[in-house]
Design an enzyme around this catalytic site. Structure first.
Site, PDB file in Angstrom:
ATOM      1  N   TRP A 101       0.824  -1.212   0.000  1.00  0.00           N
ATOM      2  CA  TRP A 101       0.000   0.000   0.000  1.00  0.00           C
ATOM      3  C   TRP A 101       0.848   1.246   0.000  1.00  0.00           C
ATOM      4  CZ3 TRP A 101      -4.293  -0.691  -2.142  1.00  0.00           C
ATOM      5  CH2 TRP A 101      -4.962  -1.900  -2.009  1.00  0.00           C
ATOM      6  N   ASP A 171      -1.725   6.776   6.177  1.00  0.00           N
ATOM      7  CA  ASP A 171      -2.797   5.957   5.630  1.00  0.00           C
ATOM      8  C   ASP A 171      -3.174   4.977   6.739  1.00  0.00           C
ATOM      9  OD1 ASP A 171      -4.396   4.079   4.429  1.00  0.00           O
ATOM     10  OD2 ASP A 171      -3.001   3.563   2.821  1.00  0.00           O
ATOM     11  N   LYS A 195     -13.154  -1.231   6.426  1.00  0.00           N
ATOM     12  CA  LYS A 195     -12.556  -2.228   7.311  1.00  0.00           C
ATOM     13  C   LYS A 195     -13.071  -2.030   8.737  1.00  0.00           C
ATOM     14  CE  LYS A 195      -8.750  -1.841   4.187  1.00  0.00           C
ATOM     15  NZ  LYS A 195      -8.965  -3.007   3.334  1.00  0.00           N
TER      16      LYS A 195
HETATM   17  N1  PMP Z   1      -4.408   1.570   1.931  1.00  0.00           N
HETATM   18  C1  PMP Z   1      -4.514   0.437   2.644  1.00  0.00           C
HETATM   19  C2  PMP Z   1      -3.644   0.253   3.852  1.00  0.00           C
HETATM   20  C3  PMP Z   1      -5.450  -0.534   2.268  1.00  0.00           C
HETATM   21  O1  PMP Z   1      -5.565  -1.661   2.971  1.00  0.00           O
HETATM   22  C4  PMP Z   1      -6.268  -0.299   1.138  1.00  0.00           C
HETATM   23  C5  PMP Z   1      -7.327  -1.283   0.681  1.00  0.00           C
HETATM   24  N2  PMP Z   1      -7.258  -2.541   1.104  1.00  0.00           N
HETATM   25  C6  PMP Z   1      -6.090   0.874   0.411  1.00  0.00           C
HETATM   26  C7  PMP Z   1      -5.158   1.801   0.849  1.00  0.00           C
HETATM   27  C8  PMP Z   1      -6.907   1.175  -0.826  1.00  0.00           C
HETATM   28  O2  PMP Z   1      -8.162   1.464  -0.427  1.00  0.00           O
HETATM   29  P1  PMP Z   1      -9.390   1.684  -1.422  1.00  0.00           P
HETATM   30  O3  PMP Z   1      -9.693   0.345  -2.001  1.00  0.00           O
HETATM   31  O4  PMP Z   1     -10.448   2.209  -0.502  1.00  0.00           O
HETATM   32  O5  PMP Z   1      -8.979   2.669  -2.443  1.00  0.00           O
END
Ligand code: PMP
Length: 360
Positions: A101, A171, A195
């Site tokens: 991520w 994040d 989540k």
């Molecule tokens: N950052 C993290 C730490 C994530 O776990 C996720 C999705 N699993 C995201 C960003 C991306 O999120 P989204 O699908 O809401 O764009």
């Protein structure tokens, strides 16, 4: 019968919240219409919208000089919005590359301006994190970005770098509201809701006011934090269903002791799974450095892919879903977000113990 849902996101929600939504969906408290049929500018929606913001302030002890914003586009849109708004000419965006991520955040920032990687976990295959005290932002840093919990790698910062005047951006998609954070140490926090907070469709951004007002003017309106902050996240139609459901999840959390209460429970839930892994080292293994094991996403491997397949299918037969690891890394992963009850984690721990005894 409801199953124990270990999916990484979208993921389990409190059943009490789902029941309430079911109850109210066609007629909100005798008003003759649904919350998702009313105007986002009506008093009916407005009370939910403003209470949800207040609940964030209360549950996370967010100081008054921070705004809570509801934005669409997922946490992924924030990978771009953060540098678009905060990376001013002559400055450099700094990142800790802790896993998948963080890597995506870095890639998007590079499309906007200069990026410096202060630490990269590549050598350890992203199974550990740097010592927070060793991280020092440079003089030209626009901000330092961290990923508080890597959902795929299963690693979690326990202490954050001290960045002084440089805004710390996090994040927190996969661990917001799961533990206490000192908000004043951060300039900006973002998290997709799906989540720990509610259904997909809304991203929560918590931003210090001075950073919000400084958004550049040469960006489309939706991409400027300043506009969302000034309009109280009602510049355009907000994701009303997601906000409505979040409101209920936050009330649910408050009634259960808030973040302090859930943090202790989350540690017990994760502890139950890690303890089975540690007690059966010949059968289960965790690639993650013990110091930074995530309490949200427990990743583990079995001795062979064949056993992993059997494990997943037996787990499913026993009412435990979503335990397959992310497709990029394989193996198994148990996501233990706030709404996963202790009994769910214990049921998985017992199942893992029995499975190891039978197959080991
Ligand atoms: N950052 C993290 C730490 C994530 O776990 C996720 C999705 N699993 C995201 C960003 C991306 O999120 P989204 O699908 O809401 O764009």
């Amino acid at each position: 019968m409801r199953k124990y849902n270990f999916y990484a996101g979208p993921s389990t929600l409190p059943v009490e919240v789902l029941e309430e939504l079911k109850e109210e969906i066609a007629d909100y408290y005798g008003q003759g219409l649904s919350m998702i049929e009313t105007s986002h500018r009506s008093p009916m929606y407005d009370s939910v919208h403003s209470e949800t913001i207040e609940l964030f302030h209360e549950l996370m002890s967010i100081p008054k000089n921070y705004k809570v914003l509801f934005i669409g586009g997922g946490a992924t849109l924030q990978f771009g919005m953060v540098p678009m708004n905060l990376l001013k000419s002559g400055t450099t965006a700094e990142y800790i590359k802790s896993g998948s991520w963080a890597g995506k955040a870095v890639n998007d920032a590079r499309t906007i301006g200069p990026v410096r990687i202060l630490w990269d976990g590549k050598e350890s295959s992203y199974t550990t994190l740097p010592d927070a005290a060793s991280i020092r932002p440079g003089n030209d840093a626009a901000y330092l970005h961290v990923t508080s919990n890597e959902t795929i790698g299963g690693i979690q910062w326990k202490e954050f770098p001290k960045t002084g005047e440089v805004p710390l951006v996090a994040d927190m998609s996969s661990d917001i509201l799961s533990r206490v954070f000192a908000i004043r140490d951060f300039g900006l926090i973002y998290a997709g809701a799906q989540k720990n907070i509610g259904p997909a469709g809304v991203t929560v951004v918590i931003i210090r006011e001075d950073l919000a007002v400084a958004s550049p003017e040469n960006l489309p309106a939706y991409l400027r934090y300043k506009i969302h902050a000034e309009k109280n996240s009602l510049y355009n139609t907000p994701p009303v269903f997601a906000v409505y459901a979040m409101h209920k999840v936050l009330k649910w959390l408050k009634a259960r002791g808030g973040v302090q209460g859930i943090e202790k429970l989350n540690a017990r839930k994760a502890g139950a799974i890690y303890s089975v892994i540690d007690k059966n080292p010949e059968f289960y293994s965790s690639p993650v450095d013990k110091k930074v094991r995530s309490n949200m996403n427990v990743v583990f491997r079995l001795p062979s892919e064949d056993l992993e397949k059997q494990f997943l299918s037996h787990a499913q037969e026993n009412g435990m879903l979503g335990l397959k690891g992310h497709r990029d890394v394989g193996g198994c992963r148990a996501s233990l977000y706030n709404a996963m009850p202790l009994e769910g984690a214990q049921a998985l721990a017992n199942f893992m113990q029995t499975f190891a005894a039978e197959k080991g």
